[in-house]
Design a protein around this motif. Structure first.
Motif, PDB file in Angstrom:
ATOM      1  N   THR A   2       0.609  -1.298  -0.285  1.00  0.00           N
ATOM      2  CA  THR A   2       0.189  -0.086  -0.185  1.00  0.00           C
ATOM      3  C   THR A   2       1.331   1.632  -0.051  1.00  0.00           C
ATOM      4  OG1 THR A   2      -0.116  -0.179   2.459  1.00  0.00           O
ATOM      5  CG2 THR A   2      -1.848  -0.782   1.226  1.00  0.00           C
ATOM      6  N   ASN A   3       0.350   2.421  -0.608  1.00  0.00           N
ATOM      7  CA  ASN A   3       0.940   3.621  -1.179  1.00  0.00           C
ATOM      8  C   ASN A   3       0.734   4.211   0.329  1.00  0.00           C
ATOM      9  OD1 ASN A   3       2.875   3.625  -3.226  1.00  0.00           O
ATOM     10  ND2 ASN A   3       0.315   3.219  -3.960  1.00  0.00           N
ATOM     11  N   ARG A   4       1.218   4.654   1.100  1.00  0.00           N
ATOM     12  CA  ARG A   4       0.932   5.843   2.458  1.00  0.00           C
ATOM     13  C   ARG A   4       0.193   7.196   1.871  1.00  0.00           C
ATOM     14  NH1 ARG A   4       4.698   5.812   7.754  1.00  0.00           N
ATOM     15  NH2 ARG A   4       2.868   3.995   8.293  1.00  0.00           N
ATOM     16  N   GLU A  32      -4.904  -0.228  -1.497  1.00  0.00           N
ATOM     17  CA  GLU A  32      -3.761   1.059  -2.104  1.00  0.00           C
ATOM     18  C   GLU A  32      -3.547   1.242  -0.916  1.00  0.00           C
ATOM     19  OE1 GLU A  32      -4.136   2.612  -6.515  1.00  0.00           O
ATOM     20  OE2 GLU A  32      -6.185   1.448  -5.997  1.00  0.00           O
ATOM     21  N   PHE A  33      -3.945   2.409  -0.602  1.00  0.00           N
ATOM     22  CA  PHE A  33      -3.518   3.056   0.075  1.00  0.00           C
ATOM     23  C   PHE A  33      -4.454   3.329   1.804  1.00  0.00           C
ATOM     24  CE2 PHE A  33      -5.217   4.722  -3.894  1.00  0.00           C
ATOM     25  CZ  PHE A  33      -3.886   5.081  -4.520  1.00  0.00           C
ATOM     26  N   ALA A  84       4.205   8.359   1.071  1.00  0.00           N
ATOM     27  CA  ALA A  84       4.827   8.080  -0.607  1.00  0.00           C
ATOM     28  C   ALA A  84       4.025   9.714  -1.704  1.00  0.00           C
ATOM     29  CB  ALA A  84       3.958   7.220  -1.239  1.00  0.00           C
ATOM     30  N   TYR A 363      -3.395  10.200  -7.663  1.00  0.00           N
ATOM     31  CA  TYR A 363      -2.461   9.401  -7.468  1.00  0.00           C
ATOM     32  C   TYR A 363      -1.758   8.616  -7.768  1.00  0.00           C
ATOM     33  CZ  TYR A 363      -5.831  11.700  -3.197  1.00  0.00           C
ATOM     34  OH  TYR A 363      -5.799  12.437  -2.484  1.00  0.00           O
ATOM     35  N   ARG A 364      -2.515   7.291  -8.842  1.00  0.00           N
ATOM     36  CA  ARG A 364      -1.754   6.642  -9.172  1.00  0.00           C
ATOM     37  C   ARG A 364      -0.853   7.194 -10.519  1.00  0.00           C
ATOM     38  NH1 ARG A 364      -7.638   3.486  -9.756  1.00  0.00           N
ATOM     39  NH2 ARG A 364      -8.044   2.657  -8.298  1.00  0.00           N
ATOM     40  N   LEU A 367       2.094   8.542  -8.371  1.00  0.00           N
ATOM     41  CA  LEU A 367       2.650   7.231  -7.462  1.00  0.00           C
ATOM     42  C   LEU A 367       3.572   6.478  -8.631  1.00  0.00           C
ATOM     43  CD1 LEU A 367       0.502   6.762  -4.361  1.00  0.00           C
ATOM     44  CD2 LEU A 367       2.787   7.556  -4.362  1.00  0.00           C
ATOM     45  N   SER A 368       3.052   6.392  -9.815  1.00  0.00           N
ATOM     46  CA  SER A 368       3.551   5.120 -10.513  1.00  0.00           C
ATOM     47  C   SER A 368       4.898   5.811 -11.113  1.00  0.00           C
ATOM     48  CB  SER A 368       2.699   4.659 -11.725  1.00  0.00           C
ATOM     49  OG  SER A 368       2.034   6.491 -12.708  1.00  0.00           O
TER      50      SER A 368
END
Length: 369
Positions: A2-4, A32-33, A84, A363-364, A367-368
């Motif tokens: 998961t992404n914080r 996911e988060f 993140a 977000y995606r 973060l990607s």
């Protein structure tokens, strides 16, 4: 994995910014988060909803507008959590949060811009422009704010618009009945109910709403105004009400947890905003199927379609606002048509699901990268 995410806001008091944060955070997929929230000031009543959703909350304990200790605490928290992505909500959370995140070496930094001041102080303009240089993305929640952000020389790739939204209105028939509400307010006989929801501050234009109501009172019996919310102008506005001899017709209810039910029990919503971003109160009223009479500001023009979902009047034109309110109260089929169209407009253009999907896409994307 998961992404914080760390969301930073001023408080979790009952206000449109905190409510929007809670609506977004609690809708994000937990697989996911992992979301945590930091507040500059005391947390507030909306913290319970976040706690129920398993969201950790950190209170920074700011004691004054410029508080070096609070900034140091926030920077330390950000460094320890190593999120993140950091997202801030409006100014001053944006000033504290973006500066702390930059100092902590966080790469993905999002600033949410929901409100606008017509005359920003030079210091605020300077701070925002300096922070913009290292902000990954600034998100505007309305067309007006998007254009104002462009004037800060933000690159097009640095600016995104995600319109404000509210969750679908859920019928609150199990709540307080109309008879119980009228009894609570000591209203006897037939009554028609106007409602104003918002913080009691200058930019909300409630003084003009009171003048509007004073005109209505002279023209018709049985109409009452419910004022839901609190703020620095409450005592002043109560004095105005009493000066106009409206004590038995204008009811200051303070903050309420049953706003959705109150909207169902009222006949028309009014908004006297002088400036600002998209009004959450207007969106909630429209989602509940209420016709809206509002001031003709840029933000209201994005929401209210004149003669389709309600009416717009020039700021300060209390005579025309009173006329439109009276027109709605006198014509039940018109009120029903306007209310139904308002509900459809929110569902089609300001849906909660679309808003959450847009944030997930952002977000995606970040973060990607």
């Amino acid at each position: 994995m998961t992404n914080r995410l760390l969301h930073i806001t001023a408080s979790l008091e009952r206000c449109s910014t905190a409510r929007s944060l809670v609506d977004l955070v609690t809708a994000l997929p937990r697989d996911e988060f992992e979301v945590q929230v930091a507040t500059l000031d005391a947390t507030g009543p909306l913290a319970a909803e976040l706690a129920d959703a398993g969201v950790a909350i950190h209170s920074i304990g700011r004691r004054r507008a410029l508080d070096p200790v609070a900034y140091a605490n926030l920077r330390q928290l950000t460094s320890r959590l190593r999120p993140a992505l950091v997202q801030t909500w409006d100014f001053p959370a944006g000033a504290y949060g973006r500066a702390a995140a930059q100092a902590a070496g966080i790469e993905n930094l999002v600033g949410t811009q929901r409100h606008v001041e017509p005359r920003q102080r030079w210091m605020q303009r300077l701070v925002e422009r300096r922070l913009d240089r290292r902000t990954t993305r600034v998100v505007a929640t309305s067309d007006l704010i998007y254009e104002l952000c462009r004037q800060r020389n933000l690159a097009t790739s640095q600016l995104t618009k995600i319109p404000a939204a509210v969750p679908p209105h859920v019928d609150q028939a199990a709540g307080i009945s109309r008879e119980q509400l009228l009894a609570e307010l000591k209203i006897e006989g037939e009554a028609r109910l106007m409602i104003f929801v918002g913080r009691l501050e200058l930019r909300k234009g409630l003084r003009d709403v009171l003048w509007t109501f004073e005109l209505l009172k002279t023209a018709r019996d049985g109409v009452h105004l419910l004022v839901v919310g609190d703020g620095p102008l409450r005592e002043t506005l109560v004095r105005y009400r009493d000066l106009y001899l409206l004590r038995d017709r204008v009811h200051f209810l303070g903050p309420r947890e049953d706003v959705s039910r109150l909207l169902e029990l009222c006949d028309v919503a009014v908004s006297g905003n002088v400036y600002g971003g998209l009004s959450r109160a207007v969106l909630e009223a429209m989602a509940a199927g209420l016709p809206v009479v509002a001031t003709d500001t840029s933000a209201h023009r994005e929401l209210v379609l004149p003669e389709q979902t309600g009416y717009l009047t020039a700021v300060g034109d209390t005579m025309l606002m009173a006329r439109y309110v009276s027109k709605i109260l006198d014509d039940a089929p018109l009120a029903e048509r306007l209310g139904a169209a308002a509900r459809r407009r929110v569902a089609e253009c300001f849906s909660h699901e679309r808003m959450v999907a847009s944030w997930l896409d952002l977000y995606r994307e970040l973060l990607s990268g």
